[in-house]
Design a protein around this motif. Structure first.
Motif, PDB file in Angstrom:
ATOM      1  N   ASP A  46     -40.501 -33.984  -7.309  1.00 41.78           N
ATOM      2  CA  ASP A  46     -39.193 -33.351  -7.420  1.00 41.78           C
ATOM      3  C   ASP A  46     -39.355 -31.985  -8.076  1.00 41.78           C
ATOM      4  OD1 ASP A  46     -36.556 -32.670  -7.763  1.00 41.78           O
ATOM      5  OD2 ASP A  46     -36.051 -34.387  -8.997  1.00 41.78           O
ATOM      6  N   TRP A  69     -36.669 -29.708  -8.200  1.00 39.52           N
ATOM      7  CA  TRP A  69     -35.354 -29.149  -8.510  1.00 39.52           C
ATOM      8  C   TRP A  69     -35.305 -28.707  -9.965  1.00 39.52           C
ATOM      9  CZ3 TRP A  69     -31.655 -27.898  -5.219  1.00 39.52           C
ATOM     10  CH2 TRP A  69     -31.617 -28.524  -3.970  1.00 39.52           C
ATOM     11  N   CYS A 103     -31.084 -32.545   8.013  1.00 40.86           N
ATOM     12  CA  CYS A 103     -32.273 -32.613   7.156  1.00 40.86           C
ATOM     13  C   CYS A 103     -33.502 -32.180   7.937  1.00 40.86           C
ATOM     14  CB  CYS A 103     -32.471 -34.027   6.638  1.00 40.86           C
ATOM     15  SG  CYS A 103     -31.101 -34.632   5.655  1.00 40.86           S
ATOM     16  N   THR A 141     -35.988 -32.649  12.605  1.00 39.04           N
ATOM     17  CA  THR A 141     -34.962 -33.251  11.743  1.00 39.04           C
ATOM     18  C   THR A 141     -35.255 -34.738  11.570  1.00 39.04           C
ATOM     19  OG1 THR A 141     -33.511 -33.880  13.560  1.00 39.04           O
ATOM     20  CG2 THR A 141     -33.227 -31.648  12.643  1.00 39.04           C
ATOM     21  N   THR A 149     -41.370 -28.039  12.895  1.00 43.14           N
ATOM     22  CA  THR A 149     -40.152 -28.363  12.154  1.00 43.14           C
ATOM     23  C   THR A 149     -39.273 -29.245  13.014  1.00 43.14           C
ATOM     24  OG1 THR A 149     -40.247 -26.235  11.042  1.00 43.14           O
ATOM     25  CG2 THR A 149     -38.159 -27.398  10.950  1.00 43.14           C
ATOM     26  N   PRO A 171     -42.674 -30.160   2.476  1.00 47.51           N
ATOM     27  CA  PRO A 171     -41.307 -30.280   1.953  1.00 47.51           C
ATOM     28  C   PRO A 171     -40.265 -29.813   2.970  1.00 47.51           C
ATOM     29  CG  PRO A 171     -42.731 -29.316   0.300  1.00 47.51           C
ATOM     30  CD  PRO A 171     -43.527 -29.377   1.582  1.00 47.51           C
ATOM     31  N   GLY A 172     -39.133 -30.468   2.927  1.00 49.23           N
ATOM     32  CA  GLY A 172     -38.058 -30.148   3.856  1.00 49.23           C
ATOM     33  C   GLY A 172     -36.833 -29.588   3.156  1.00 49.23           C
ATOM     34  N   ARG A 173     -35.761 -29.480   3.896  1.00 46.21           N
ATOM     35  CA  ARG A 173     -34.493 -28.962   3.385  1.00 46.21           C
ATOM     36  C   ARG A 173     -33.358 -29.828   3.902  1.00 46.21           C
ATOM     37  NH1 ARG A 173     -37.083 -26.874   0.051  1.00 46.21           N
ATOM     38  NH2 ARG A 173     -37.735 -24.729   0.009  1.00 46.21           N
ATOM     39  N   SER A 174     -32.320 -29.938   3.117  1.00 47.30           N
ATOM     40  CA  SER A 174     -31.133 -30.688   3.511  1.00 47.30           C
ATOM     41  C   SER A 174     -29.892 -29.846   3.268  1.00 47.30           C
ATOM     42  CB  SER A 174     -31.008 -31.984   2.707  1.00 47.30           C
ATOM     43  OG  SER A 174     -32.092 -32.827   2.962  1.00 47.30           O
ATOM     44  N   ALA A 175     -28.874 -30.144   4.016  1.00 46.85           N
ATOM     45  CA  ALA A 175     -27.576 -29.492   3.833  1.00 46.85           C
ATOM     46  C   ALA A 175     -26.519 -30.578   3.777  1.00 46.85           C
ATOM     47  CB  ALA A 175     -27.286 -28.534   4.987  1.00 46.85           C
TER      48      ALA A 175
END
Length: 87
Positions: free
Chosen positions: A24, A26, A51, A8, A6, A62-66
């Motif tokens: 996508d 979502w 990210c 960024t 993992t 797949p990743g994650r963002s804030a």
């Protein structure tokens, strides 16, 4: 088998294109949020340190963002009752 790593986008900016190429997943209602549409797409370029993306060898997962949000400011000390739209 390679280990899952993992990182960024700040450390691996070349992985952003692979993230956008993923399907996508979502929920449909997220596509109708004007605030999300205005802000979320800019997070990888404006805040790449927020990210996360995972890789396993050459495979990108797949990743994650804030999205950054300053709560303790002169104008804001609590979360608005109307959600981020009220910010």
């Amino acid at each position: 088998m390679s280990a899952l790593v993992t990182t960024t986008f700040a450390d691996r900016p070349e992985l952003e294109a692979a993230m956008w190429a993923m399907p996508d997943t979502w929920p449909v209602f997220m596509g109708h949020d004007e605030i999300a549409a205005a802000l979320f797409l800019h997070v990888p370029s404006t805040s790449p340190h927020l990210c996360l993306v995972a890789t396993e060898g050459e495979e990108v997962w797949p990743g994650r963002s804030a999205a950054p949000f300053a709560l303790h400011t002169a104008r804001r000390g609590t979360l608005p009752a109307g959600g981020w739209v009220a910010c």
